[in-house]
Design a protein around this motif. Structure first.
Motif, mmCIF file in Angstrom:
data_model
loop_
_atom_site.group_PDB
_atom_site.id
_atom_site.type_symbol
_atom_site.label_atom_id
_atom_site.label_comp_id
_atom_site.label_asym_id
_atom_site.label_seq_id
_atom_site.Cartn_x
_atom_site.Cartn_y
_atom_site.Cartn_z
ATOM 1 N N LEU A 81 -11.715 -5.024 5.820
ATOM 2 C CA LEU A 81 -11.349 -3.741 5.164
ATOM 3 C C LEU A 81 -9.897 -3.435 5.310
ATOM 4 C CD1 LEU A 81 -13.563 -0.727 4.218
ATOM 5 C CD2 LEU A 81 -11.048 -0.412 4.511
ATOM 6 N N ARG A 82 -9.541 -3.472 6.581
ATOM 7 C CA ARG A 82 -8.064 -3.163 6.797
ATOM 8 C C ARG A 82 -7.151 -4.318 6.237
ATOM 9 N NH1 ARG A 82 -5.386 0.046 10.203
ATOM 10 N NH2 ARG A 82 -7.289 0.861 11.261
ATOM 11 N N SER A 83 -7.497 -5.531 6.403
ATOM 12 C CA SER A 83 -6.834 -6.706 5.932
ATOM 13 C C SER A 83 -6.665 -6.307 4.350
ATOM 14 C CB SER A 83 -7.470 -8.009 6.381
ATOM 15 O OG SER A 83 -6.625 -9.010 5.879
ATOM 16 N N TYR A 84 -7.599 -5.930 3.958
ATOM 17 C CA TYR A 84 -7.678 -5.627 2.423
ATOM 18 C C TYR A 84 -6.389 -4.943 1.974
ATOM 19 C CZ TYR A 84 -9.420 -4.010 -2.236
ATOM 20 O OH TYR A 84 -9.770 -3.516 -3.524
ATOM 21 N N TYR A 85 -6.255 -3.696 2.560
ATOM 22 C CA TYR A 85 -5.190 -2.866 2.649
ATOM 23 C C TYR A 85 -3.779 -3.306 3.033
ATOM 24 C CZ TYR A 85 -8.413 0.437 0.672
ATOM 25 O OH TYR A 85 -9.255 1.162 -0.666
ATOM 26 N N VAL A 86 -3.939 -4.006 4.164
ATOM 27 C CA VAL A 86 -2.614 -4.618 4.673
ATOM 28 C C VAL A 86 -2.083 -5.510 3.570
ATOM 29 C CG1 VAL A 86 -1.830 -6.221 6.394
ATOM 30 C CG2 VAL A 86 -3.129 -4.297 7.142
ATOM 31 N N GLN A 87 -2.853 -6.508 2.960
ATOM 32 C CA GLN A 87 -2.540 -7.490 1.921
ATOM 33 C C GLN A 87 -1.809 -6.584 0.694
ATOM 34 O OE1 GLN A 87 -1.789 -10.513 2.763
ATOM 35 N NE2 GLN A 87 -2.675 -10.049 4.597
ATOM 36 N N ARG A 88 -2.401 -5.383 0.453
ATOM 37 C CA ARG A 88 -1.836 -4.572 -0.637
ATOM 38 C C ARG A 88 -0.447 -4.074 -0.541
ATOM 39 N NH1 ARG A 88 -6.376 -2.643 -4.879
ATOM 40 N NH2 ARG A 88 -7.485 -4.603 -4.668
ATOM 41 N N SER A 89 -0.439 -3.709 0.753
ATOM 42 C CA SER A 89 0.863 -2.794 1.362
ATOM 43 C C SER A 89 2.010 -4.158 1.221
ATOM 44 C CB SER A 89 0.799 -2.432 2.619
ATOM 45 O OG SER A 89 0.636 -3.407 3.654
ATOM 46 N N SER A 91 2.421 -6.418 -0.725
ATOM 47 C CA SER A 91 2.630 -7.074 -2.065
ATOM 48 C C SER A 91 2.596 -5.827 -3.071
ATOM 49 C CB SER A 91 1.782 -8.139 -2.677
ATOM 50 O OG SER A 91 1.724 -9.263 -1.827
ATOM 51 N N PRO A 92 3.555 -4.943 -2.959
ATOM 52 C CA PRO A 92 3.391 -3.789 -3.565
ATOM 53 C C PRO A 92 3.628 -3.851 -5.144
ATOM 54 C CG PRO A 92 5.273 -3.826 -2.556
ATOM 55 C CD PRO A 92 4.474 -4.888 -1.899
ATOM 56 N N GLU A 93 4.422 -5.014 -5.432
ATOM 57 C CA GLU A 93 4.694 -5.368 -6.821
ATOM 58 C C GLU A 93 3.420 -5.911 -7.644
ATOM 59 O OE1 GLU A 93 5.945 -9.270 -4.737
ATOM 60 O OE2 GLU A 93 5.488 -7.116 -4.049
ATOM 61 N N TRP A 94 2.357 -6.092 -6.807
ATOM 62 C CA TRP A 94 1.051 -6.541 -7.574
ATOM 63 C C TRP A 94 0.181 -5.445 -7.539
ATOM 64 C CZ3 TRP A 94 -0.177 -11.545 -3.924
ATOM 65 C CH2 TRP A 94 0.802 -12.414 -4.078
ATOM 66 N N ARG A 192 0.856 -15.406 0.372
ATOM 67 C CA ARG A 192 0.545 -13.958 -0.023
ATOM 68 C C ARG A 192 -0.586 -14.036 -0.590
ATOM 69 N NH1 ARG A 192 4.403 -10.363 -2.264
ATOM 70 N NH2 ARG A 192 5.646 -11.976 -2.988
ATOM 71 N N LEU A 193 -0.676 -14.814 -1.861
ATOM 72 C CA LEU A 193 -1.863 -15.069 -2.672
ATOM 73 C C LEU A 193 -2.946 -15.353 -1.981
ATOM 74 C CD1 LEU A 193 -3.002 -14.490 -5.693
ATOM 75 C CD2 LEU A 193 -2.211 -16.926 -6.217
ATOM 76 N N VAL A 194 -2.946 -16.229 -1.148
ATOM 77 C CA VAL A 194 -4.033 -16.910 -0.521
ATOM 78 C C VAL A 194 -4.470 -15.793 0.375
ATOM 79 C CG1 VAL A 194 -5.022 -18.576 1.346
ATOM 80 C CG2 VAL A 194 -3.497 -19.378 -0.797
ATOM 81 N N SER A 195 -3.729 -15.262 1.146
ATOM 82 C CA SER A 195 -4.381 -14.038 1.931
ATOM 83 C C SER A 195 -4.638 -12.931 1.338
ATOM 84 C CB SER A 195 -2.812 -13.620 2.857
ATOM 85 O OG SER A 195 -2.193 -14.515 3.585
ATOM 86 N N THR A 196 -4.489 -12.753 0.230
ATOM 87 C CA THR A 196 -4.987 -11.568 -0.623
ATOM 88 C C THR A 196 -6.438 -12.002 -1.138
ATOM 89 O OG1 THR A 196 -2.893 -10.591 -1.301
ATOM 90 C CG2 THR A 196 -4.735 -10.147 -2.710
#
Length: 293
Positions: A81-89, A91-94, A192-196
Motif C-alpha cells: 500500500l505504501r509502495s502504491y502511493y510512493v509510485q504515484r508521488s 509520477s505526478p504527471e500520470w 516507472r511504469l513497471v514499478s507502478t
C-alpha cells in the motif's frame, strides 16, 4: 461470466461480500478467512491512521484489495500500500489533473486507449485491452496516455470484486505500431511504469502482446529488466494476428477486433468515456490521497 454493473464507492462494504464459490477460492488461494478478515482490515486501517506521511483511502474494499494481493499477510499489504502511493508521488504527471473533460484527456478517451472488457474470462479474471499504438505520438504525450489508462484502471478495480480475487489479464494490441511509438518509451519511463504496475494490489496474471511485429522483443526486453521473475514468466508475445490468444481466452468475452464475439472497441470506448465523465469528482478527489510532503 458477466462482471455485472460497476458500482459506486459507497458500496464498498457490499463489495466485500462473497458468494460461496468465491469464499472457497479466497480461503484456498488467498488465505482469506471470515474469522479474521475484519480484524486485519481494521489493523491496516489503524496503521494508515498512525502513518505520519501517508494519506490513503481507508474504506473496507480498498484495504481488502491489498490484503488479497498479499495473500492476507498484513505486513506485506502495508508495504504494498505504501509502495502504491510512493509510485504515484514519483509520477505526478500520470496521477494529477485527472479531469476527464480536459481536452487532452477527452481526445484519448475518444480514441479508446485503455478498455476493460465487460465480461471476465473463464477463470474470473478481469481482461483489459491496452491499445498501445492507437494514439499519434506527434500529437499525444505518453504521460497523458498513461494517465487515461490509470484513471480507467482505478475505476474498474474500485468496483470489481472478481479483479480483487482472480487478478487481471492485460492484452496489449499493437496494431498500428510505429517507430515513433517506441521512441516515447524511454528506459526511465518503462522502469516507472513497471514499478507502478507491480505496486497495484490486483495481481497481473498474464501480459499478452498481440498483432506484434517481430522486433517488439527489443522493447519488451527493456521491460523485462525491471520486472520480477514471476511477472517476466507471464509475458506472452503473439506475433501476427490474435489467433493464438483464442487458445487462452474464449472468444465469447473478447471484442471482434481480437477474434471475439462480445462487442467491439467502439462500443467499449463509448462506455468507458461515459464512465470516466460520470466519475469526474471521484477521479479528481482521488488526488488528495498521497504521500504527505
Amino acid at each position: 461470466m458477466p462482471m455485472g454493473e460497476y458500482r459506486d464507492e459507497k458500496d464498498s462494504s457490499r463489495l466485500c461480500q462473497l458468494t460461496e464459490q468465491q469464499r472457497e477460492f479466497a480461503a484456498a488461494f488467498l488465505n482469506e478467512e471470515d474469522i479474521d478478515r475484519d480484524e486485519k482490515i481494521q489493523e491496516t486501517r489503524e496503521w494508515i491512521a498512525d502513518s505520519e506521511d501517508l494519506c490513503a483511502r481507508t474504506d473496507d474494499f480498498f484495504i481488502l484489495r491489498f490484503l488479497r494481493g498479499c495473500k492476507f499477510d498484513v505486513e506485506q499489504a502495508k508495504q504494498k500500500l505504501r509502495s502504491y502511493y510512493v509510485q504515484r508521488s514519483l509520477s505526478p504527471e500520470w496521477f494529477t489533473n485527472r479531469d476527464p473533460f480536459l481536452p487532452e484527456v477527452q481526445e484519448l478517451l475518444k480514441l479508446g486507449v485503455f478498455l476493460p472488457l465487460k465480461n471476465v474470462d473463464e477463470e474470473g479474471r478481469l481482461i483489459v485491452v491496452v491499445r498501445t499504438c492507437v494514439h499519434d505520438p506527434k500529437k499525444h504525450k505518453q504521460s497523458n496516455v498513461f494517465k487515461v489508462g490509470m484513471m480507467l484502471l482505478d475505476l474498474a478495480c474500485r468496483d470489481h470484486v472478481h479483479c480483487s480475487l482472480y487478478g487481471i489479464v492485460a492484452i496489449h494490441d499493437m496494431t498500428g505500431v510505429r517507430l515513433s511509438h517506441a521512441f516515447q518509451m524511454t528506459p526511465n519511463i518503462i522502469r516507472r511504469l513497471v514499478s507502478t504496475w507491480q505496486a497495484y494490489p490486483n495481481r497481473i496474471r498474464s501480459l499478452d502482446y498481440v498483432n506484434a511485429p517481430g522486433h517488439v522483443n527489443m522493447v519488451l526486453n527493456i521491460f523485462r529488466q525491471f520486472m520480477s521473475g514471476k511477472l517476466k514468466q507471464r509475458m506472452h508475445v503473439h506475433t501476427g494476428n490474435a489467433r493464438t490468444l483464442l487458445r487462452k481466452i474464449s472468444p465469447s468475452v473478447l471484442p471482434t477486433e481480437l477474434g471475439g464475439t462480445d462487442g467491439d472497441y467502439e462500443s467499449l470506448t463509448r462506455y468507458w468515456k461515459q464512465r470516466a465523465e460520470e466519475n469526474k469528482q471521484w477521479l479528481m478527489d482521488d488526488e488528495k490521497f498521497k504521500l504527505k510532503t
